[in-house]
Motif scaffolding. Sequence first.
Motif: not given
Length: 254
Positions: A130-139
């Motif tokens: 869904f377009g999230y690629n930064d580590p904080v959001s993914l985690t």
Amino acid sequence: MIEVIFNSLMNNGLITAFAVIGITMYISHFISSRFTKGRVHGSAIAILIGLVLAYFGGLNTGGEKGLADISLFSGIGLMGGGMLRDFAIVATVFGARLDELKKVGLIGLISLLVGTVVPFIVGVSVALAFGYNDPVSLTTIGAGAITYIVGPVTGAAIGANSTVMALSIAAGVIKSITVMLTTPYMAKFVGLTNPRTAVIFGGAMGTASGVAGGLAATNPKLVPYGAMGATFHTGIGCLLCPSVLFLATKFIFG
């Protein structure tokens, strides 16, 4: 007269909340027994009713706390808070027998680790799609796929924004409802018939509310053991996600 009753309900928010939840549970269990023959547990129906009420409550008030934004139902915000939630989980676990828990052994630990890592990977994969690629959001979203408690705890620890934390909670709620609805149907297939398998099941699934509701519809005597496994699962998720799994995600997607 109506005004007096209304003011009394507002001034005793927590009591009002218990009354509202009690009525909701009565209706939910009636629907469960009358229309599903108990196969869909009343708790699952109650959660769906709660989500609908929360949606319309937030929609009508423009607030962020769902039904609790309406002054008459403000006590629900306290009743649904972490204090009473954790008390309920601990009280449920007191029904477990220690000698049965000792029989779980190594397989119980493996179920906890697998039940933590696999949902995390699935959650991260969905977030990427869904377009999230930064580590904080993914985690944070990955942690939410473990349980809706681990998601916001992880997000707060690593600095995720409120939108991402809301998504992590949504992922956990969907998982909870899914586990609650499917447990009675897959219980015989996975051998969910004794305390040992209930602990392993709780450790693998992780969602305390989903496991408890699903086991209640399957065999109420197994609920304390499943809740124990799920509680351990939540603790491990809160420990690993903001540390080891976040560092691993940052290393890969950094």
